[in-house]
Every structure is written in structure tokens, then in C-alpha cells.
Write a protein that holds these residues in place. Structure first.
Motif, short mmCIF file in Angstrom:
data_model
loop_
_atom_site.label_atom_id
_atom_site.label_comp_id
_atom_site.label_asym_id
_atom_site.label_seq_id
_atom_site.Cartn_x
_atom_site.Cartn_y
_atom_site.Cartn_z
N ALA A 1 -13.03 6.86 -5.85
CA ALA A 1 -12.40 7.23 -4.58
C ALA A 1 -11.12 6.45 -4.32
CB ALA A 1 -13.38 7.01 -3.44
N SER A 2 -10.99 5.26 -4.89
CA SER A 2 -9.78 4.45 -4.75
C SER A 2 -9.29 4.05 -6.13
CB SER A 2 -10.05 3.20 -3.89
OG SER A 2 -10.41 3.55 -2.58
N LEU B 1 -13.18 14.86 -2.56
CA LEU B 1 -12.13 13.86 -2.73
C LEU B 1 -10.79 14.53 -3.08
CD1 LEU B 1 -14.01 11.17 -4.84
CD2 LEU B 1 -13.33 10.97 -2.45
N ALA C 1 -8.49 11.44 -6.36
CA ALA C 1 -9.61 10.90 -7.15
C ALA C 1 -9.19 10.58 -8.57
CB ALA C 1 -10.76 11.90 -7.17
N LEU D 1 -16.48 8.77 0.65
CA LEU D 1 -16.50 7.40 0.13
C LEU D 1 -17.93 6.93 -0.10
CD1 LEU D 1 -14.95 4.76 -0.57
CD2 LEU D 1 -15.23 4.10 1.83
N ILE E 1 -9.14 9.91 2.16
CA ILE E 1 -10.54 9.80 1.74
C ILE E 1 -11.40 9.85 2.99
CG2 ILE E 1 -12.27 8.41 0.53
CD1 ILE E 1 -9.94 6.83 -0.71
#
Length: 291
Positions: free
Chosen positions: A263-264, A242, A245, A94, A89
């Protein structure tokens, strides 16, 4: 490879799954709390310190940055980027994705369908702007909310005005969004890695709720996406830069619309639902980029 997972808690399912997947591929994997990192910028070399020691000879980082740690998390990622370390990332991606409005603006700019959304900048314009969203109900969301927290349903304009006035009074940034009634409390989480759909699940809200998040008591099942749903998810991830994702979509009467991009994204729900080893796919992606 020498891999570093940036995570506040090594015991979290997603963090541990990535560590296990990396070690099974004979990589050295370490977990570091990004909130406890010290940064040195300028001089002869930029460095990241952890527990009084510089983090050196790192081949790749896998950031697992929570919403409340976005600013410092991005700074730590950027420091590694400056030193040429591969990351799943980027710091810029982010920051883009963590602001719900900016995320939707970027997606719309790439021609990706998103729900009709308002940002109302001043209390005086609330009644007029809300008329743009009829018919009711509508959704009001905190710009930085996550896992369904800070998402409320306004049944009518009086209700919506009251909520927005309260948010403005406390200085909270919120957006107003069209309620997609035909979705019937269901959404799709698509997991995209390196421009490829690797897994998808359909989530359904618990009775009496409209939020399909598993953390809010929703249920899930494996989903087979249509070609347009798959294409939309992949394009959304690419639009935000990303390579890894989680893309959340609703099925409207006009086709899929993207609610948000993560993103996480958490691995536990989609792994348990689909039976696929998503953490292994992430490690495979890193190997493809480095080895």
C-alpha cells in the motif's frame, strides 16, 4: 492544491520525491507525522490536530504509512475520509493489505493466483498440516513482516516444525507458503496507479539468498511484462481497493502468482531502476481526481 503527505520522516526518499513532484506542479505540500496527530471524533466536527493546530482546508492526503504504524495511520486516514478529503489509500484498504493472510484470501477470492499458503492455528496440528506442503523447502513468514524481514526458508519438515513451534511459543502469527523453485530467486515489482501499469522491475536475490528484496542486497533491472503479468498486477491492486500499489509477483510454471501487494511502495528502487518519475505519476493521478 493543498496536499498533505503522512510520513514519519520528511527526509525519506519516497516522501521527498512526492513533495518535490507536488511543488513542481505549484501545489502547497506539507509533511505531517501521522504518529503525532491527535484526533477528535464526535461533537459538531471531526478534526485532526497536529502541533496543537487543526489540519484544515486539505485537498488530498498521500499516506506513507509504515507497518509498525498501521493502526494509528489508518485512524488518521479515516478521520480525513470522514471530512471528505481525498486520499490515495483508503483506511480500509490499508488494513486489508497489511495482513498477509487476509490479503492472499481476498486475492484468491477474486480469482487471482497466489502461492499455496497455510495458517496453522495450534502446535498439535503442525506435523499433519506441513505434509500438505511437500516437497520441501517451504517458506515461513511473519504475517506482519516487511522488506524480507521475518521470512525464512525451511529445508525439511523437522526444520519447519522446529521453527513453527518457536513462533507459536512467542505468540508470533506466521504463515507457511509454497516455495516457487522455478522463480530462481527472482520476482517482479509492478507499480500500478489508477488501474494502469506505470513501471515494472525484476529483482534478483543476492547469491546464497532466496529473498529478492533490494533492502536485502538484491539487484534490479527494468522489466517488460507479459500481458498476463500486467493484467494480474492491475487486478490485484483493484481487488484490494488500492489506486496506488506495488504488486510483487513470482513467475511459476503455471504463470504469475502474487506474493503480496504494498500500500505504501517505496519509490527509490523502481525510480532508479526504470528512470521513470513515479512520484510525478502519483501527483498526476491526484490532479485527475480533484482538479
Amino acid at each position: 492544491m493543498n496536499l498533505l503527505v503522512l510520513s514519519r520522516n520528511p527526509a525519506l526518499y519516497s516522501t521527498q520525491a512526492i513533495v518535490d513532484a507536488g511543488r513542481k506542479r505549484n501545489h502547497y505540500v506539507r509533511v505531517v507525522d501521522h504518529m503525532l496527530c491527535d484526533l477528535v471524533t464526535g461533537g459538531q466536527k471531526s478534526e485532526v490536530y497536529y502541533a496543537h493546530q487543526p489540519l484544515q482546508k486539505i485537498d488530498a492526503i498521500i499516506p506513507r504509512i509504515g507497518h509498525n504504524a498501521t493502526f494509528l495511520g489508518a485512524a488518521v486516514i479515516r478521520q480525513f475520509e470522514n471530512n471528505g478529503v481525498f486520499t490515495t489509500i483508503s483506511s480500509d484498504a490499508l488494513l486489508k493489505v497489511r495482513d498477509k493472510l487476509s490479503c492472499l484470501q481476498l486475492l484468491e477470492g477474486k480469482g487471482i493466483p497466489v502461492p499455496k499458503t497455510l495458517l496453522i492455528s495450534q502446535p498439535e496440528t503442525i506435523p499433519y498440516m506441513l505434509r500438505q506442503m511437500e516437497p520441501y523447502p517451504i517458506i515461513i513468514k511473519l504475517v506482519t513482516g516487511t522488506q524480507g524481514v521475518g521470512v525464512v526458508l525451511a529445508e525439511n519438515q523437522a526444520n519447519a516444525e522446529s521453527m513453527l513451534e518457536a513462533f507459536h511459543a512467542t505468540g508470533e502469527n506466521v504463515v507457511v507458503q509454497k516455495f516457487i523453485k522455478e522463480a530462481n530467486g527472482e520476482d517482479i515489482r509492478a507499480f500500478v496507479i489508477n488501474g494502469r501499469l506505470v513501471a515494472a522491475m525484476k529483482r534478483k536475490a543476492k547469491p546464497g539468498d532466496f529473498r529478492a528484496n533490494l533492502h536485502r542486497g538484491g539487484t534490479s533491472a527494468t522489466a517488460s511484462l507479459t500481458s498476463i503479468e500486467e493484467e494480474t498486477a492491475i487486478r490485484a491492486a483493484e481487488a484490494l481497493g488500492l489506486p496506488v500499489a506495488g504488486v510483487d509477483m513470482l513467475q511459476s510454471c503455471h504463470g504469475p502468482v502474487v506474493l503480496e501487494v504494498n500500500a505504501s511502495p517505496g519509490l527509490e528502487g523502481i525510480t532508479a531502476t526504470t528512470g521513470l518519475n513515479i512520484a510525478k505519476e502519483i501527483i498526476n493521478y491526484i490532479e485527475q481526481q480533484i482538479l
